[in-house]
Each structure stands twice: as C-alpha cells, then as structure tokens.
Design a protein around this motif. Structure first.
Motif, mmCIF file in Angstrom:
data_model
loop_
_atom_site.group_PDB
_atom_site.id
_atom_site.type_symbol
_atom_site.label_atom_id
_atom_site.label_comp_id
_atom_site.label_asym_id
_atom_site.label_seq_id
_atom_site.Cartn_x
_atom_site.Cartn_y
_atom_site.Cartn_z
ATOM 1 N N GLU A 25 22.173 36.427 -14.664
ATOM 2 C CA GLU A 25 21.488 36.216 -13.387
ATOM 3 C C GLU A 25 21.660 37.416 -12.460
ATOM 4 O O GLU A 25 22.768 37.874 -12.200
ATOM 5 C CB GLU A 25 22.021 34.963 -12.696
ATOM 6 C CG GLU A 25 21.241 34.572 -11.475
ATOM 7 C CD GLU A 25 21.724 33.260 -10.881
ATOM 8 O OE1 GLU A 25 21.612 33.118 -9.658
ATOM 9 O OE2 GLU A 25 22.214 32.402 -11.641
ATOM 10 N N LYS A 160 16.318 36.016 -13.404
ATOM 11 C CA LYS A 160 16.596 34.969 -12.423
ATOM 12 C C LYS A 160 17.617 33.947 -12.905
ATOM 13 O O LYS A 160 18.277 33.299 -12.106
ATOM 14 C CB LYS A 160 15.296 34.267 -12.047
ATOM 15 C CG LYS A 160 14.279 35.205 -11.420
ATOM 16 C CD LYS A 160 12.969 34.505 -11.168
ATOM 17 C CE LYS A 160 11.969 35.512 -10.636
ATOM 18 N NZ LYS A 160 10.663 35.363 -11.199
ATOM 19 N N SER A 161 17.704 33.759 -14.221
ATOM 20 C CA SER A 161 18.597 32.745 -14.770
ATOM 21 C C SER A 161 18.756 33.001 -16.265
ATOM 22 O O SER A 161 18.058 33.834 -16.847
ATOM 23 C CB SER A 161 18.020 31.343 -14.558
ATOM 24 O OG SER A 161 16.802 31.223 -15.292
#
Length: 195
Positions: A25, A160-161
């Motif tokens: 992340e 983002k993740s």
C-alpha cells in the motif's frame, strides 16, 4: 552497478530500512520487463549490462538517448519476445534488428532524491528526449527517420491496497508480461540488492 530487487512475499518481515511502511500500500508499481537490464552511460554513450559488459547499439539508437542523463532500464522488444533479444548482444549491431528494440526506463541512478521525485524527473527527461528525437531523426536515412523514439517511460502506478497490487500483477500476466516491480516511494537508489 544497478539496484536489484528482493522478492516480495505477503506478510514478510521487513528490515529496519523500510520500517514504517506497509508494502504494497502506497508503494509504486510498474511492469517487470523481460529483456536485458541496462544502464545508459550518457558520458561514454554506451549501454552497460549488470555485469558491466557493453551492449553495442547502433549510432542512431544511441543518438536517440538523452545526452546528459544516466538511466536505468531494460532493452526490450516486447512481451513473449525474449528469444529475439539476441540482437542486442552482437559485437557489431545490425540496424534492422534494432528497429523494434525499445529502452524502457524506470529510474535515474545518479539522482540523490526519493524514488517519487526521481520518476517525476525521469518522465520529464523522456518527454524532452522524444521532442529532441523528433527533430534530429530527420537527419537520418529511411527508415530510421520514420521510427518513433526508442526511449520509453515505464508507467508507474501508486498501489492502493494488496488487492490493487494483485489486480496489476494479474493484468501484466494476462498480457504475457513477466511480473510486477514495486518500490517504496521515499527510497533512494542503492547499487545493490535492495528491499
């Protein structure tokens, strides 16, 4: 010497050098290209392998590179085409065999700034080099004068993740790519194997 990556394993213990971050992340990802890793030595106008051997590129290809910037990237023809890459290892380059070769760049080894800042400078360098190539290529004979600039910026995506990283990774694999490279945005260039 160039920076080499360590393998990322989900849930791995990280060294103190990257403590305070939570990969993937916020890290920056790009496709891992299946070509020949190469440093562009602008001072001596040559491409060097990880073992410091020279890749003998045609003069027009070298002229298409930035004249005052050292780059880290990959000499590459395309996905699933590594078998065609033997052309870059010849002692005497054959122009026609280099027409499809690209130099995909992803870092600036001599810039002492975090990766997130280096890629901004790198993107600008590639853009300026393409503009320069579009002017100087007119002085080369056909078909070189009709070729696009072989210098290409490796697209970078902020992850983002973990799920987003998996999507990026699977997208590269579905297109026949080799994998994904991720970098900590505040990391400095290290000429060794790095986390």
């Amino acid at each position: 010497p160039c920076m080499l990556a360590r393998d990322f394993i989900k849930g791995m213990n990280l060294p103190k050098s990257v403590e305070g971050t939570s990969p993937p992340e916020g890290w920056i990802g790009s496709e891992k290209y299946d070509g020949y890793r190469s440093i562009w030595d602008s001072k001596k106008k040559r491409f060097l392998s990880r073992q410091n051997n020279e890749f003998n590129a045609p003069e027009w290809f070298k002229e298409a590179m930035p004249p005052k910037t050292i780059l880290d990237g990959e000499l590459w023809i395309g996905r699933n085409k590594f078998h065609e890459m033997g052309c870059v290892r010849k002692n005497v380059p054959v122009d026609e065999e280099w027409y499809n070769v690209k130099y995909i760049v992803y870092d600036l080894p001599t810039i002492d700034k975090p990766f997130s800042e280096r890629i901004i400078t790198l993107r600008r360098t590639v853009r300026n080099t393409i503009t320069r190539w579009n002017i100087i290529r007119k002085g080369f004979p056909e078909p070189v004068r009709d070729l696009e600039c072989p210098l290409v910026f490796a697209e970078q995506t902020i992850i983002k993740s973990e799920e987003h990283m998996d999507e990026l990774y699977n997208s590269v694999l579905e297109k026949g790519g080799e994998g994904l490279m991720i970098k900590q945005p505040e990391s400095f260039y290290e000429d060794k194997r790095s986390y």
